[in-house]
Motif scaffolding. Structure first.
Motif, PDB file in Angstrom:
ATOM      1  N   SER A 139       0.833  -1.212   0.000  1.00  0.00           N
ATOM      2  CA  SER A 139       0.000   0.000   0.000  1.00  0.00           C
ATOM      3  C   SER A 139       0.864   1.257   0.000  1.00  0.00           C
ATOM      4  O   SER A 139       0.611   2.198  -0.763  1.00  0.00           O
ATOM      5  N   LEU A 140       1.885   1.274   0.858  1.00  0.00           N
ATOM      6  CA  LEU A 140       2.716   2.475   0.999  1.00  0.00           C
ATOM      7  C   LEU A 140       3.627   2.683  -0.210  1.00  0.00           C
ATOM      8  O   LEU A 140       3.835   3.826  -0.636  1.00  0.00           O
ATOM      9  N   ILE A 141       4.145   1.597  -0.791  1.00  0.00           N
ATOM     10  CA  ILE A 141       4.965   1.746  -2.008  1.00  0.00           C
ATOM     11  C   ILE A 141       4.098   2.315  -3.135  1.00  0.00           C
ATOM     12  O   ILE A 141       4.513   3.232  -3.848  1.00  0.00           O
ATOM     13  N   LEU A 142       2.878   1.792  -3.283  1.00  0.00           N
ATOM     14  CA  LEU A 142       1.963   2.296  -4.331  1.00  0.00           C
ATOM     15  C   LEU A 142       1.613   3.763  -4.088  1.00  0.00           C
ATOM     16  O   LEU A 142       1.663   4.583  -5.013  1.00  0.00           O
ATOM     17  N   ALA A 143       1.276   4.091  -2.844  1.00  0.00           N
ATOM     18  CA  ALA A 143       0.861   5.457  -2.514  1.00  0.00           C
ATOM     19  C   ALA A 143       1.999   6.454  -2.710  1.00  0.00           C
ATOM     20  O   ALA A 143       1.813   7.511  -3.324  1.00  0.00           O
ATOM     21  N   PHE A 144       3.203   6.110  -2.207  1.00  0.00           N
ATOM     22  CA  PHE A 144       4.326   7.049  -2.295  1.00  0.00           C
ATOM     23  C   PHE A 144       4.897   7.134  -3.703  1.00  0.00           C
ATOM     24  O   PHE A 144       5.257   8.220  -4.162  1.00  0.00           O
ATOM     25  N   SER A 145       4.970   5.984  -4.420  1.00  0.00           N
ATOM     26  CA  SER A 145       5.537   6.037  -5.779  1.00  0.00           C
ATOM     27  C   SER A 145       4.634   6.859  -6.695  1.00  0.00           C
ATOM     28  O   SER A 145       5.114   7.685  -7.477  1.00  0.00           O
ATOM     29  N   PHE A 146       3.313   6.687  -6.569  1.00  0.00           N
ATOM     30  CA  PHE A 146       2.405   7.462  -7.426  1.00  0.00           C
ATOM     31  C   PHE A 146       2.396   8.931  -6.994  1.00  0.00           C
ATOM     32  O   PHE A 146       2.296   9.833  -7.836  1.00  0.00           O
ATOM     33  N   GLY A 147       2.527   9.176  -5.692  1.00  0.00           N
ATOM     34  CA  GLY A 147       2.592  10.545  -5.185  1.00  0.00           C
ATOM     35  C   GLY A 147       3.836  11.263  -5.690  1.00  0.00           C
ATOM     36  O   GLY A 147       3.778  12.416  -6.140  1.00  0.00           O
ATOM     37  N   ILE A 148       4.983  10.564  -5.641  1.00  0.00           N
ATOM     38  CA  ILE A 148       6.252  11.150  -6.116  1.00  0.00           C
ATOM     39  C   ILE A 148       6.197  11.348  -7.634  1.00  0.00           C
ATOM     40  O   ILE A 148       6.684  12.361  -8.147  1.00  0.00           O
ATOM     41  N   TYR A 149       5.576  10.398  -8.327  1.00  0.00           N
ATOM     42  CA  TYR A 149       5.412  10.520  -9.786  1.00  0.00           C
ATOM     43  C   TYR A 149       4.625  11.792 -10.120  1.00  0.00           C
ATOM     44  O   TYR A 149       5.024  12.581 -10.973  1.00  0.00           O
ATOM     45  N   GLY A 150       3.525  12.014  -9.396  1.00  0.00           N
ATOM     46  CA  GLY A 150       2.715  13.219  -9.591  1.00  0.00           C
ATOM     47  C   GLY A 150       3.509  14.488  -9.305  1.00  0.00           C
ATOM     48  O   GLY A 150       3.398  15.488 -10.029  1.00  0.00           O
ATOM     49  N   LEU A 151       4.339  14.421  -8.272  1.00  0.00           N
ATOM     50  CA  LEU A 151       5.175  15.564  -7.878  1.00  0.00           C
ATOM     51  C   LEU A 151       6.177  15.898  -8.991  1.00  0.00           C
ATOM     52  O   LEU A 151       6.337  17.069  -9.371  1.00  0.00           O
ATOM     53  N   LEU A 152       6.831  14.867  -9.530  1.00  0.00           N
ATOM     54  CA  LEU A 152       7.810  15.073 -10.607  1.00  0.00           C
ATOM     55  C   LEU A 152       7.140  15.627 -11.866  1.00  0.00           C
ATOM     56  O   LEU A 152       7.689  16.485 -12.550  1.00  0.00           O
ATOM     57  N   LYS A 153       5.912  15.139 -12.134  1.00  0.00           N
ATOM     58  CA  LYS A 153       5.182  15.602 -13.334  1.00  0.00           C
ATOM     59  C   LYS A 153       4.785  17.073 -13.185  1.00  0.00           C
ATOM     60  O   LYS A 153       4.673  17.791 -14.163  1.00  0.00           O
ATOM     61  N   LYS A 154       4.581  17.491 -11.948  1.00  0.00           N
ATOM     62  CA  LYS A 154       4.219  18.883 -11.684  1.00  0.00           C
ATOM     63  C   LYS A 154       5.414  19.803 -11.974  1.00  0.00           C
ATOM     64  O   LYS A 154       5.243  20.943 -12.379  1.00  0.00           O
ATOM     65  N   LEU A 155       6.609  19.268 -11.763  1.00  0.00           N
ATOM     66  CA  LEU A 155       7.830  20.043 -12.015  1.00  0.00           C
ATOM     67  C   LEU A 155       8.107  20.186 -13.513  1.00  0.00           C
ATOM     68  O   LEU A 155       8.743  21.142 -13.943  1.00  0.00           O
ATOM     69  N   VAL A 156       7.640  19.199 -14.304  1.00  0.00           N
ATOM     70  CA  VAL A 156       7.868  19.229 -15.755  1.00  0.00           C
ATOM     71  C   VAL A 156       6.547  18.985 -16.479  1.00  0.00           C
ATOM     72  O   VAL A 156       6.281  17.887 -16.965  1.00  0.00           O
ATOM     73  N   MET A 193       3.831  18.667 -19.294  1.00  0.00           N
ATOM     74  CA  MET A 193       3.844  18.475 -20.764  1.00  0.00           C
ATOM     75  C   MET A 193       2.662  17.613 -21.171  1.00  0.00           C
ATOM     76  O   MET A 193       1.952  17.081 -20.313  1.00  0.00           O
ATOM     77  N   SER A 194       2.462  17.456 -22.482  1.00  0.00           N
ATOM     78  CA  SER A 194       1.317  16.681 -22.969  1.00  0.00           C
ATOM     79  C   SER A 194       1.476  15.215 -22.564  1.00  0.00           C
ATOM     80  O   SER A 194       2.592  14.714 -22.421  1.00  0.00           O
ATOM     81  N   ALA A 195       0.337  14.543 -22.394  1.00  0.00           N
ATOM     82  CA  ALA A 195       0.349  13.142 -21.947  1.00  0.00           C
ATOM     83  C   ALA A 195       1.082  12.248 -22.936  1.00  0.00           C
ATOM     84  O   ALA A 195       1.843  11.368 -22.538  1.00  0.00           O
ATOM     85  N   VAL A 196       0.857  12.476 -24.236  1.00  0.00           N
ATOM     86  CA  VAL A 196       1.477  11.631 -25.262  1.00  0.00           C
ATOM     87  C   VAL A 196       2.999  11.743 -25.174  1.00  0.00           C
ATOM     88  O   VAL A 196       3.711  10.729 -25.140  1.00  0.00           O
ATOM     89  N   SER A 197       3.503  12.980 -25.110  1.00  0.00           N
ATOM     90  CA  SER A 197       4.964  13.182 -25.008  1.00  0.00           C
ATOM     91  C   SER A 197       5.495  12.561 -23.724  1.00  0.00           C
ATOM     92  O   SER A 197       6.532  11.891 -23.719  1.00  0.00           O
ATOM     93  N   SER A 198       4.782  12.784 -22.635  1.00  0.00           N
ATOM     94  CA  SER A 198       5.209  12.304 -21.325  1.00  0.00           C
ATOM     95  C   SER A 198       5.341  10.786 -21.314  1.00  0.00           C
ATOM     96  O   SER A 198       6.393  10.250 -20.950  1.00  0.00           O
ATOM     97  N   ILE A 199       4.284  10.079 -21.712  1.00  0.00           N
ATOM     98  CA  ILE A 199       4.307   8.609 -21.693  1.00  0.00           C
ATOM     99  C   ILE A 199       5.393   8.091 -22.636  1.00  0.00           C
ATOM    100  O   ILE A 199       6.123   7.151 -22.313  1.00  0.00           O
ATOM    101  N   THR A 200       5.508   8.731 -23.820  1.00  0.00           N
ATOM    102  CA  THR A 200       6.500   8.284 -24.807  1.00  0.00           C
ATOM    103  C   THR A 200       7.915   8.443 -24.274  1.00  0.00           C
ATOM    104  O   THR A 200       8.725   7.508 -24.332  1.00  0.00           O
ATOM    105  N   ILE A 201       8.231   9.624 -23.716  1.00  0.00           N
ATOM    106  CA  ILE A 201       9.589   9.878 -23.225  1.00  0.00           C
ATOM    107  C   ILE A 201       9.904   8.980 -22.021  1.00  0.00           C
ATOM    108  O   ILE A 201      11.015   8.448 -21.901  1.00  0.00           O
ATOM    109  N   GLU A 202       8.916   8.765 -21.152  1.00  0.00           N
ATOM    110  CA  GLU A 202       9.128   7.879 -19.997  1.00  0.00           C
ATOM    111  C   GLU A 202       9.418   6.446 -20.450  1.00  0.00           C
ATOM    112  O   GLU A 202      10.302   5.785 -19.896  1.00  0.00           O
ATOM    113  N   THR A 203       8.680   5.980 -21.465  1.00  0.00           N
ATOM    114  CA  THR A 203       8.897   4.596 -21.932  1.00  0.00           C
ATOM    115  C   THR A 203      10.195   4.484 -22.734  1.00  0.00           C
ATOM    116  O   THR A 203      10.854   3.453 -22.682  1.00  0.00           O
TER     117      THR A 203
END
Length: 305
Positions: free
Chosen positions: A159-176, A178-188
């Motif tokens: 539960s905590l790994i899921l909650a914190f990893s998704f929370g940190i992911y959201g935090l990082l996305k807030k710093l950068v 961009m469009s969802a398509v670009s984001s998912i593509t560059i991450e993959t």
């Protein structure tokens, strides 16, 4: 497009995203007999393949090109998005492992806790200040985790790994942003080399666990089931306020919770019920705090010449 139509579409997209995320355990349960890490690596590669097909269809090539150029000019942003790619990979991997290892209720608990983790991260990194109700919500969620640890005798790592990893992911996305398509593509693109190396090494050393069976057939769609909810979520985010998405997001863990009890038949005793009650009570307080915040927002003053 008028505002009302755009708003309704936004709600539709947000609901679609969270319903898809809520029923994902049913999809991963179809992929039995394949190693969880292997599933994760295929998911990364197939997500990239799906995005490469989708980019020309959605005419997102120029947008992706300009986003990539922006990253090359600012290595710090590129580093952040690469880290985001690996953080969301940890989230995906934990989720797949949890479904395969029959921890569906723990995944539900993780996504219930996630918004409360996000506000703690906002406090730490963006120096946001919370009102008493928000503190109350965080305290109840913490009590739920502590109760589960000491009374159920099971520390909710998943539960905590899921909650914190998704929370940190959201935090990082807030710093950068961009469009969802670009984001998912560059991450993959960032995570695909790791996935390919893993699949090659495992394939050559002791063989991969895929084969001519239904599990492998269902695995082929993992790129689609990864990208489509994220794209729906992104389409919602530009049409409706994030505070509204904040309420709709509870559709996801609620569906996972119902799947855990009624489909996966996971044991749900009094102690687990009390754990969830702490979390649910925290969520109700959090929702009330958000409604009060929305009502208190100052309305723009109209100036007359």
């Amino acid at each position: 497009m008028n505002h009302s139509s755009s708003f309704q579409k936004g709600i539709f997209y947000a609901l679609s995203a969270y319903v898809m995320w809520g029923i994902l355990p049913l999809y991963w349960a179809l992929i039995k007999g394949i190693d969880a890490t292997e599933i994760l690596m295929y998911r990364i590669v197939l997500s990239l393949v799906f995005m490469m097909i989708l980019i020309p269809v959605m005419k997102q090539g120029p947008q992706l090109k300009s986003d990539l150029q922006q990253f090359i000019k600012t290595p710090k942003k590129l580093f952040i998005i690469i880290v985001a790619g690996y953080v969301v990979t940890l989230n995906w991997g934990t989720f797949i492992y949890a479904i395969n290892a029959n921890y569906v209720l723990q995944t539900s608990l993780g996504y219930y806790i996630n918004p409360l983790v996000s506000i703690v991260l906002a406090m730490i990194f963006f120096k946001e200040r919370f009102n008493k109700l928000e503190w109350c919500a965080i305290i109840f969620a913490t009590m739920g985790v502590l109760y589960m640890t000491f009374k159920v005798g099971e520390f909710p790592f998943i539960s905590l790994i899921l909650a914190f990893s998704f929370g940190i992911y959201g935090l990082l996305k807030k710093l950068v942003p961009m469009s969802a398509v670009s984001s998912i593509t560059i991450e993959t693109i960032a995570t695909a080399p790791m996935a390919l190396i893993y699949l090659i090494v495992v394939g050559q050393s002791h063989g991969l666990s895929i084969g001519m069976n239904s599990a492998t057939f269902w695995l082929l769609f993992s790129g689609v089931v990864t990208a489509v909810p994220l794209l729906a979520f992104s389409a919602a985010a530009v049409r409706i306020p994030l505070s509204l998405i904040g309420f709709i997001q509870y559709v996801g863990p609620t569906l996972i919770f119902l799947n855990g009890i009624f489909v996966f038949k996971e044991p749900f005793n009094t102690d687990q019920f009390i754990t969830f009650c702490f979390i649910w009570f925290g969520i109700i307080i959090y929702i009330i705090s958000q409604i009060i915040k929305m009502r208190r927002k100052p309305k723009p003053i109209a100036f007359h010449e």
